[in-house]
Design an enzyme around this catalytic site. Structure first.
Site, short mmCIF file in Angstrom:
data_model
loop_
_atom_site.label_atom_id
_atom_site.label_comp_id
_atom_site.label_asym_id
_atom_site.label_seq_id
_atom_site.Cartn_x
_atom_site.Cartn_y
_atom_site.Cartn_z
N THR A 142 0.87 -1.19 0.00
CA THR A 142 0.00 0.00 0.00
C THR A 142 0.90 1.24 0.00
O THR A 142 1.29 1.73 -1.05
CB THR A 142 -0.97 0.00 1.19
OG1 THR A 142 -0.25 -0.25 2.41
CG2 THR A 142 -2.04 -1.06 1.02
N LYS A 168 4.30 -6.93 3.90
CA LYS A 168 4.01 -5.54 3.57
C LYS A 168 3.79 -4.78 4.86
O LYS A 168 3.32 -5.33 5.87
CB LYS A 168 2.81 -5.40 2.64
CG LYS A 168 1.45 -5.79 3.20
CD LYS A 168 0.74 -4.73 4.01
CE LYS A 168 0.63 -3.41 3.29
NZ LYS A 168 -0.05 -2.40 4.19
N THR A 179 -0.47 -1.23 9.05
CA THR A 179 -1.16 -2.46 8.67
C THR A 179 -0.10 -3.41 8.17
O THR A 179 0.66 -3.04 7.28
CB THR A 179 -2.18 -2.15 7.58
OG1 THR A 179 -3.02 -1.14 8.09
CG2 THR A 179 -3.02 -3.33 7.18
#
Length: 393
Positions: A142, A168, A179
């Site tokens: 992201t 990630k 996240t």
């Protein structure tokens, strides 16, 4: 060496910004044992709730993951959508729903664009024959600035095996299993209870020892699939092969965890916070996290300001047992504080030079016990504010 018995695929389903892969699939050609950990946040995304339940069975054939939409705080609709995505993918793979786990990352509070998901599933499954794990690593990003992948090889009974992991994460990072997503695959044959225990212990010393901003996501998921395709003798606890597997697993996870911190949103520094001489490990980690998460400490790192006062203050409010008259603080090998007192102007100048480096270590010795812990953190920069101020725009 490639991991045997796994296939990978990623497509652009237009879930996030155009021109980027955002829907991915990891598939084991044979049933794989699975161990997994999930966010401890009481607010959990729909895919987390589903995968938590399914992972208890200990068998997983596939993982479906998307970026660009967290499917968190989306109520019953979000749960139905996640189950539908999983069911459609499982059907295309010829699997029972329960053998497919689901993960999502991205913006909270938005329902999934189901028409795009449905359109993406067929090309996703068709692409398994030609996809790579690098494609999946790209698809799950992201705000990450680079893909994160680590591989290690070992052997059991003379038979080689491989452990490969991707992750990630760059912001909303303090996992508490940020996240953060991490997926590991291995072709090693590993005893299930041992795999579960080894994975959770390795996560505690890696993903649970990093922080970028102190935030724990609604979607954190880390899992490992072991399909035994290497055909090695079963790896079990209490054996040299088991110890070697644990070491390799921890190395992969810690390397991925460090990459997450180095890619911290806007970060310019990678800092290792070591606390030693604490009453116990729990106290040491509590103190290390207080320092690592302190906004004042992190901004001092960014400004290359050898402000040790902010560090000792953070230790003091952390709640750990301490005697300020015994504390020592060093920046790399520069002793800044001795017996709770500043060591002088020469140390100030030398400490400032240390903080100019991209990577350095802060060691805090409480000198009251044998407890120790290490936490990895980053600085806090203007860019972190910029990135997160317009994250949804």
């Amino acid at each position: 060496m490639p991991v045997k018995g796994f296939q990978f695929s990623a497509v652009e389903a237009a879930i996030k910004k155009p021109g980027r892969l955002d829907l991915a699939l990891i598939f084991s050609q044979t049933p794989a044992r699975v161990a997994a950990v999930f966010t401890t946040n009481k607010v959990k995304a729909a895919p987390v709730l589903i995968s938590q339940q399914r992972a208890k069975d200990g068998i997983c054939r596939a993982v479906l993951v998307n970026s660009g939409n967290a499917n968190a705080c989306t109520g019953e609709q979000g749960m139905r959508d996640a189950l539908t995505c999983g069911r459609k993918t499982a059907e295309a793979l010829g699997l029972p729903d329960e053998e497919l786990l689901i993960a999502s990352t991205g913006v909270i509070g938005q329902t999934l664009p189901m028409d795009r998901f449905r359109a993406g599933i067929e090309p996703l499954v068709d692409g398994l024959s030609g996809g790579t794990i690098e494609n999946v690593a790209d698809a799950i990003m992201t705000t990450d600035s680079f893909a994160k992948l680590e591989t290690r090889s070992g052997a059991a009974g003379g038979v080689p095996y491989t452990i490969t992991g991707i992750a990630k994460g760059a912001g909303m990072i303090q996992p508490n299993m940020a996240t953060m997503l991490a997926f590991l695959v291995t072709d090693a044959d590993v005893e299930p209870a041992f795999l579960d225990r080894a994975f959770k212990e390795a996560v505690d010393g890696s993903f649970n020892a990093i922080t970028v901003d102190g935030d724990t996501s609604t979607n954190d998921t880390a899992l490992i699939m072991a399909n035994g395709a290497a055909a090695n003798p079963l790896i079990t606890a209490g054996t040299p092969e088991g110890e070697r597997f644990v070491a390799l697993l921890h190395d992969v996870l810690l390397s991925l965890a460090k990459l997450i911190v180095k890619d911290g949103e806007g970060a310019t520094k990678f800092v290792e916070i070591r606390v030693q001489g604490a009453a116990d490990h729990a106290d040491a980690k509590q103190a290390a996290l207080a320092v690592a998460n302190s906004l004042l400490v992190k901004t001092a790192f960014f400004g290359q300001d050898a402000n040790w006062g902010r560090i000792i203050a953070a230790v003091g409010y952390s709640g750990c047992e301490m005697d300020q008259g015994k504390v020592r603080i060093s920046f790399d090998d520069v002793l800044m504080v001795q017996d709770g007192i500043f060591t002088g102007g020469d140390a100030e100048a030398a400490g400032t030079e240390v903080l100019k480096q991209k990577e350095f270590t802060v060691t805090i010795d409480l000198r009251i016990g044998s407890g120790a812990a290490t936490v990895y953190t980053s600085d806090l920069t203007y860019d972190y504010v910029r990135i997160n101020a317009d994250y949804r725009t």
